[in-house]
Design a protein around this motif. Structure first.
Motif, PDB file in Angstrom:
ATOM      1  N   SER A 197       0.832  -1.211   0.000  1.00  6.57           N
ATOM      2  CA  SER A 197       0.000   0.000   0.000  1.00  6.57           C
ATOM      3  C   SER A 197       0.866   1.260   0.000  1.00  6.57           C
ATOM      4  CB  SER A 197      -0.941   0.002   1.209  1.00  6.57           C
ATOM      5  OG  SER A 197      -0.233   0.134   2.419  1.00  6.57           O
ATOM      6  N   LEU A 198       2.062   1.177   0.574  1.00  2.68           N
ATOM      7  CA  LEU A 198       2.985   2.315   0.526  1.00  2.68           C
ATOM      8  C   LEU A 198       3.524   2.528  -0.895  1.00  2.68           C
ATOM      9  CD1 LEU A 198       4.992   1.807   3.858  1.00  2.68           C
ATOM     10  CD2 LEU A 198       3.245   3.541   3.376  1.00  2.68           C
ATOM     11  N   VAL A 199       3.669   1.440  -1.662  1.00  6.11           N
ATOM     12  CA  VAL A 199       4.059   1.576  -3.065  1.00  6.11           C
ATOM     13  C   VAL A 199       2.984   2.362  -3.812  1.00  6.11           C
ATOM     14  CG1 VAL A 199       4.568   0.354  -5.213  1.00  6.11           C
ATOM     15  CG2 VAL A 199       5.391  -0.564  -3.031  1.00  6.11           C
ATOM     16  N   LEU A 200       1.710   2.024  -3.586  1.00  2.00           N
ATOM     17  CA  LEU A 200       0.612   2.738  -4.229  1.00  2.00           C
ATOM     18  C   LEU A 200       0.564   4.188  -3.773  1.00  2.00           C
ATOM     19  CD1 LEU A 200      -2.117  -0.046  -3.998  1.00  2.00           C
ATOM     20  CD2 LEU A 200      -0.769   0.605  -5.989  1.00  2.00           C
ATOM     21  N   PHE A 201       0.888   4.434  -2.508  1.00  2.00           N
ATOM     22  CA  PHE A 201       0.966   5.804  -2.001  1.00  2.00           C
ATOM     23  C   PHE A 201       2.004   6.611  -2.783  1.00  2.00           C
ATOM     24  CE2 PHE A 201       3.775   8.350   0.798  1.00  2.00           C
ATOM     25  CZ  PHE A 201       2.955   9.461   0.959  1.00  2.00           C
ATOM     26  N   LEU A 202       3.169   6.037  -2.992  1.00  2.00           N
ATOM     27  CA  LEU A 202       4.226   6.736  -3.719  1.00  2.00           C
ATOM     28  C   LEU A 202       3.839   6.982  -5.172  1.00  2.00           C
ATOM     29  CD1 LEU A 202       7.378   4.913  -2.293  1.00  2.00           C
ATOM     30  CD2 LEU A 202       6.662   7.262  -1.825  1.00  2.00           C
ATOM     31  N   ARG A 203       3.174   6.014  -5.776  1.00  2.00           N
ATOM     32  CA  ARG A 203       2.769   6.158  -7.177  1.00  2.00           C
ATOM     33  C   ARG A 203       1.728   7.256  -7.353  1.00  2.00           C
ATOM     34  NH1 ARG A 203       4.128   2.320 -10.840  1.00  2.00           N
ATOM     35  NH2 ARG A 203       2.254   2.762 -12.056  1.00  2.00           N
ATOM     36  N   SER A 204       0.983   7.555  -6.296  1.00  5.48           N
ATOM     37  CA  SER A 204      -0.078   8.555  -6.397  1.00  5.48           C
ATOM     38  C   SER A 204       0.388   9.971  -6.059  1.00  5.48           C
ATOM     39  CB  SER A 204      -1.241   8.169  -5.468  1.00  5.48           C
ATOM     40  OG  SER A 204      -0.832   8.227  -4.111  1.00  5.48           O
TER      41      SER A 204
END
Length: 222
Positions: A55-62
């Motif tokens: 979920s932190l990967v998705l946070f960074l991508r956003s």
């Protein structure tokens, strides 16, 4: 317009990014509530364990592109997720160590070597040598070299995190503490509530290291 500009400043994640931080918090809560026994390794337990980091990967991508590239941080988190999954199965322990070593190299690359702050090297080196001298005595010969190499990379991450200070420093410190507790409990002597300590500090460390992306120019551009 003014409020939107304010959200794009370093330190203020845009609204779409905040939902992924919420998912991080929820997935952490799910992990601790389910608390799947370590004696029951499964793909399901691996997913539950990896979800907060993913979920932190998705946070960074956003995050808005104005904050710069987050590819190195995403690489670090993805390697960490691989490491988390490997550590579910005891036979894959060294693969997990290797995945986390690569994750730390991504973090170090992202942080860079400015400011250098060589004054931090002596205390970090002293603590590292003392700790690993005690730990390595308890290891089987096939574990000594991999864990010594991992310890050197982890110490470098701690140096670079503390050199930058702020949440980078706290993230690196918590990651180091988490790994040290895990290693001691695994190879030397089981510690009370070690899994709770290890995982709570680990997730906190990953969140802080991911949030360094919001610091903008303070970190080396990747």
């Amino acid at each position: 317009m003014d409020s939107r500009r304010e959200l794009r400043k370093p330190g203020f994640p845009a609204q779409p990014a905040c939902k992924w931080l919420s998912l991080f918090v929820v997935s952490c809560a799910i992990y601790f509530l389910l608390w799947i026994p370590e004696s029951q390794p499964s793909c399901f337990s691996a997913v539950v364990k990896c979800l907060p980091v993913l979920s932190l990967v998705l946070f960074l991508r956003s995050l808005p592109s104005s904050l710069g590239s987050t590819s190195l941080l995403q690489g670090a988190l993805l390697c960490s997720a691989v490491g988390d999954a490997c550590l579910i199965w005891p036979d894959a322990f060294l693969y997990g160590v290797g995945a986390f070593a690569v994750a730390h190299l991504f973090y170090i690359w992202n942080f860079g070597f400015t400011p250098l702050k060589l004054c931090l090297l002596l205390p970090i080196a002293l603590v590292t040598v003392l700790y690993f001298s005690l730990l390595l005595l308890q290891l089987s010969p096939d574990m000594v070299l991999p864990l010594a190499g991992y310890g050197l990379i982890l110490a470098t991450l701690l140096w670079r995190g503390l050199a930058l200070g702020g949440i980078a420093g706290w993230g690196a410190l918590l990651f180091t503490f988490s790994d040290c507790v895990l290693a001691w409990s695994t190879f030397v002597r089981p510690l009370p509530h070690s899994r709770l300590v290890v995982m709570s500090t680990y997730y906190a460390a990953q969140a802080l290291l991911a949030l360094t992306a919001t610091q903008g120019s303070r970190l080396k551009a990747s």
